[in-house]
Design a protein around this motif. Structure first.
Motif, PDB file in Angstrom:
ATOM      1  N   TYR A  43      71.465  61.411  16.948  1.00 29.04           N
ATOM      2  CA  TYR A  43      71.828  60.241  16.157  1.00 29.04           C
ATOM      3  C   TYR A  43      73.123  59.619  16.676  1.00 29.04           C
ATOM      4  O   TYR A  43      73.231  58.397  16.792  1.00 29.04           O
ATOM      5  N   ALA A  46      72.548  57.612  19.843  1.00 25.76           N
ATOM      6  CA  ALA A  46      71.536  56.560  19.763  1.00 25.76           C
ATOM      7  C   ALA A  46      72.160  55.180  19.517  1.00 25.76           C
ATOM      8  O   ALA A  46      73.233  55.055  18.929  1.00 25.76           O
ATOM      9  N   SER A  47      71.429  54.160  19.953  1.00 29.04           N
ATOM     10  CA  SER A  47      71.809  52.781  19.651  1.00 29.04           C
ATOM     11  C   SER A  47      71.506  52.515  18.177  1.00 29.04           C
ATOM     12  O   SER A  47      70.817  53.302  17.521  1.00 29.04           O
ATOM     13  N   ASP A  50      67.799  52.494  17.587  1.00 26.25           N
ATOM     14  CA  ASP A  50      67.252  53.847  17.660  1.00 26.25           C
ATOM     15  C   ASP A  50      67.654  54.671  16.438  1.00 26.25           C
ATOM     16  O   ASP A  50      66.896  55.520  15.985  1.00 26.25           O
ATOM     17  N   ARG A  51      68.836  54.412  15.904  1.00 19.58           N
ATOM     18  CA  ARG A  51      69.278  55.140  14.715  1.00 19.58           C
ATOM     19  C   ARG A  51      68.347  54.864  13.538  1.00 19.58           C
ATOM     20  O   ARG A  51      67.998  55.770  12.795  1.00 19.58           O
ATOM     21  N   ARG A  53      65.225  54.065  13.769  1.00 15.94           N
ATOM     22  CA  ARG A  53      63.969  54.768  14.064  1.00 15.94           C
ATOM     23  C   ARG A  53      64.101  56.269  13.794  1.00 15.94           C
ATOM     24  O   ARG A  53      63.158  56.897  13.308  1.00 15.94           O
ATOM     25  N   ILE A  54      65.256  56.834  14.112  1.00 14.76           N
ATOM     26  CA  ILE A  54      65.481  58.260  13.859  1.00 14.76           C
ATOM     27  C   ILE A  54      65.411  58.541  12.358  1.00 14.76           C
ATOM     28  O   ILE A  54      64.740  59.488  11.931  1.00 14.76           O
ATOM     29  N   GLU A  57      61.838  58.292  11.201  1.00 18.16           N
ATOM     30  CA  GLU A  57      61.071  59.464  11.633  1.00 18.16           C
ATOM     31  C   GLU A  57      61.416  60.682  10.773  1.00 18.16           C
ATOM     32  O   GLU A  57      60.523  61.444  10.382  1.00 18.16           O
TER      33      GLU A  57
END
Length: 110
Positions: A43, A46-47, A50-51, A53-54, A57
């Protein structure tokens, strides 16, 4: 506003963790211990896209675990999600959640 929601989610999560018997509680804390490092590191690196999306998920995995009856693991992921989200949310409630989830994480790692 978001801090209030995080606080309510934390209170519910903590109540559920406190209600666990010894074995499921141990499973929950072991899952926190085994997943905290990789999740937190990923995390942090991550960009912002992406954060998001993390977190999505993690929510999806947590829901699948809960539905499959793996509630201690789902609760563990809940702790991690609240910890991550509270770090990025302003306000006293979010600060409380950050501190409280960090205490649970620390307890699991000891």
């Amino acid at each position: 506003m978001r801090g209030n929601i995080l606080r309510e989610q934390y209170d519910d999560l903590k109540r559920r963790i406190d209600a666990l018997n010894v074995e499921p509680r141990s499973v929950c804390f072991n899952y926190i211990k085994s997943t905290y490092g990789p999740v937190n590191e990923g995390y942090e690196l991550a960009s912002s896209g992406d954060r998001e999306r993390i977190l999505k998920e993690l929510r999806d995995v947590s829901r699948r675990l809960w539905s499959a009856g793996n509630r201690p693991q789902a609760l563990a992921l809940g702790v991690l999600m609240l910890n991550i989200e509270s770090q990025l949310t302003p306000g006293d409630d979010a600060a409380f959640v950050k501190q409280a989830t960090e205490a649970l994480i620390k307890e699991s790692i000891v």
